[in-house]
Every structure is written in structure tokens, then in C-alpha cells.
Write an enzyme that holds these catalytic residues in place. Structure first.
Site, PDB file in Angstrom:
ATOM      1  CE1 TYR A   1     -44.707  31.332   5.504  1.00  0.00           C
ATOM      2  CE2 TYR A   1     -46.902  31.681   6.493  1.00  0.00           C
ATOM      3  CZ  TYR A   1     -45.327  31.802   6.233  1.00  0.00           C
ATOM      4  OH  TYR A   1     -44.294  32.423   7.385  1.00  0.00           O
TER       5      TYR A   1
ATOM      6  CB  SER B   1     -46.376  31.376  10.957  1.00  0.00           C
ATOM      7  OG  SER B   1     -47.298  32.566  10.450  1.00  0.00           O
TER       8      SER B   1
HETATM    9  C1  BGC Z   1     -46.005  35.745   7.188  1.00  0.00           C
HETATM   10  C2  BGC Z   1     -46.124  37.177   6.967  1.00  0.00           C
HETATM   11  C3  BGC Z   1     -47.267  37.746   7.790  1.00  0.00           C
HETATM   12  C4  BGC Z   1     -47.681  37.294   8.789  1.00  0.00           C
HETATM   13  C5  BGC Z   1     -48.859  37.828   9.409  1.00  0.00           C
HETATM   14  C6  BGC Z   1     -46.075  35.541   8.418  1.00  0.00           C
HETATM   15  O1  BGC Z   1     -46.041  34.132   8.857  1.00  0.00           O
HETATM   16  O2  BGC Z   1     -44.809  35.193   6.574  1.00  0.00           O
HETATM   17  O3  BGC Z   1     -46.044  37.500   5.551  1.00  0.00           O
HETATM   18  O4  BGC Z   1     -47.155  39.162   7.505  1.00  0.00           O
HETATM   19  O5  BGC Z   1     -47.311  36.026   8.912  1.00  0.00           O
HETATM   20  O6  BGC Z   1     -49.946  37.662   8.722  1.00  0.00           O
END
Ligand code: BGC
Length: 270
Positions: free
Chosen positions: A168, A155
């Protein structure tokens, strides 16, 4: 140099968490390039079967397999099943992931462990079983110049801190170092390990950020390209990282984020 009509012809790919969202998009993209795809899912057989049906309707090969990637024995059983079904596995897309958001002082240990268990431990367990198989088989030049390829779906939040999402963000920071460390360890064995770092992609995980006009307008302030990403954007990147076109690429995160990492808040400030 062997020229294939399709870039992943003759190869087997496991995509975890492939019943929806980015995983489904990646599974379809790999299948379009000729890979036989294993659609792993944890809880939605009907959705996984829809992805399978779509791949089959386009002449592709796909099976579904239920496994919770945070559970060691389920992961071991899944790889055993794949070996029986297809003989080996060439590509792992470590995609299964989720969010359980909470302000930090309210975050329960359960929310923390749940997210770390799937997003980070799940990637460890699947990568470990894939690597055992890649080492066993070694390079088969007709299939690929590599003994195996692992693509971790990370991410932008492996680098961008994210208030309200400590579990997360920590999991994705962990994925970055897991990916780089095993890339370093395994490159001499012709195993390539890389990540894709998606930005905001239109999937169920972040629907609250895009399914109202106001939400979308706020989100677009964070994206210089001024559009939300689609699962296909990630699918194309995954095909490249899985194919021999990226044979000399090891240990990178390919951010596919419309420029989210360019700090757009600084465009007219700072
Ligand atoms: C998340 C999303 C988010 C994106 C940008 C991703 O890793 O799961 O919820 O919109 O990152 O912030």
C-alpha cells in the site's frame, strides 16, 4: 471572468471507486456543485445505485458504471461510455484503492500485484484515458479555465512509512511521482493534476482502527486535531481542486489529515 452559481456547473466528473467511503463522499460533493457525476464501482452495484439515488434526490445528475480500473480494456470502455453519455469528461478523481495488509516476509506476490494493480496502475490507466480526452477537447472557457483536472486520491502514506503495509505504501509513493510527473508534463496544455492525501478518514477501509473505543483512542494519538476525518472533509478539498478556484495550483498533494503529518509523537518527546 464567468461567475457560476455552482462551481462545477456544466462539467462532467468521473469518480472511481465511488460506491462507498471517500469516493462516495467526493461524488456527492462534486454533484452538489453542479457536476454530472459518473460513479464507477468494481463490485457493488447496489451501493453505487444508493449513491446515485442520493445525488438524484438532491436534483443532481449521476450514472453508475462498472469497471475494474486495473484492466486496460475496461477503463477504455468506461471512457467511451462517458463520451457517449455526456460528450466529454472534465474532471477525473482517481480514487479507487484498497489494502491487502501483510507482514513483509509473508506478503505474497499476489497481494503485492493486486494492490499495485488497482492503486497505481489503475490511476495510470484512468489518467491516460482522461488526458487523451482533455487534449482532444482543449479548453472550453464556459466550462473551465483548464482543459481538464485530475485529482489523485493518495494518502499520508505517500510520505509516512507504514509497517505491515509495504504494498500500500509503495503504491501511494508511486502515485505521488505519477501525479507530479504528469502535472509537469501537462501543465503547458492547461491540464491540472494534483493529489489529496487523506489521513484517517472514517470509511470501511480502516474500520478496525475506529470502530472500538480502544482502537479510536489509539488512533487519536496520531491526530493532533483529535478527531477522525469524514468523507465530507475530502469532498470539500476535491471541489476546490476541481474548480477554477485552484486554477494556479499544479502538482501538489493537499494533505487533509487533521495534522497527522506533524509527527505528534514528538509533542512531548525527542
Ligand atoms: C489508510 C487507512 C489509514 C490512514 C491513516 C490511509 O491511507 O487507507 O487505513 O487509517 O491512511 O494511517
Amino acid at each position: 471572468m464567468i461567475h457560476k452559481q455552482k462551481k462545477l456547473e456544466g462539467q462532467v466528473a468521473l469518480v472511481t471507486g465511488a460506491s462507498s467511503g471517500i469516493g462516495a463522499g467526493v461524488a456527492k460533493a462534486l454533484a452538489q456543485e453542479g457536476a454530472a457525476v459518473v460513479i464507477n464501482y468494481a463490485s457493488s452495484p447496489d451501493k453505487a445505485e444508493m449513491v446515485q439515488a442520493e445525488i438524484k434526490s438532491q436534483g443532481g445528475t449521476a450514472i453508475t458504471f462498472k469497471a475494474d480500473v486495473s484492466q486496460e480494456q475496461e477503463v477504455i470502455d468506461m471512457f467511451e461510455h462517458i463520451r457517449k453519455a455526456f460528450g466529454t469528461v472534465d474532471i477525473l478523481v482517481n480514487n479507487a484503492g484498497l489494502q491487502k495488509d501483510a507482514s513483509f516476509h509473508n506478503m505474497t506476490l499476489e497481494q503485492w500485484n493486486y494492490v499495485l494493480g488497482i492503486n497505481l496502475t489503475g490511476q495510470f490507466l484512468c489518467a491516460r484515458e482522461a488526458v487523451k480526452e482533455f487534449l482532444r477537447r482543449g479548453v472550453v472557457p464556459e466550462r473551465s479555465q483548464s482543459a481538464g483536472k485530475i485529482i489523485c486520491i493518495s494518502s499520508v502514506h505517500e510520505v509516512i512509512p507504514w509497517a505491515g503495509h509495504a504494498n500500500y505504501a509503495a503504491s501511494k509513493g508511486g502515485v505521488m511521482m505519477l501525479m507530479k510527473t504528469i502535472a509537469q508534463e501537462l501543465a503547458p496544455k492547461k491540464i491540472r493534476v494534483n493529489s489529496i492525501g487523506p489521513g484517517a478518514i472514517r470509511t470501511p477501509i480502516n474500520h478496525a482502527a475506529w470502530d472500538t473505543p480502544q482502537g479510536l483512542q489509539n488512533l487519536l494519538k496520531l491526530i493532533p486535531a483529535k478527531r477522525i476525518g469524514e468523507a465530507e472533509d475530502i469532498g470539500k478539498a476535491a471541489v476546490w481542486l476541481a474548480s477554477d478556484d485552484s486554477e494556479y495550483v499544479n502538482g501538489i498533494t493537499l494533505f487533509v489529515d487533521g495534522g497527522m503529518l506533524l509527527y505528534p509523537g514528538f509533542e512531548d518527546n525527542g
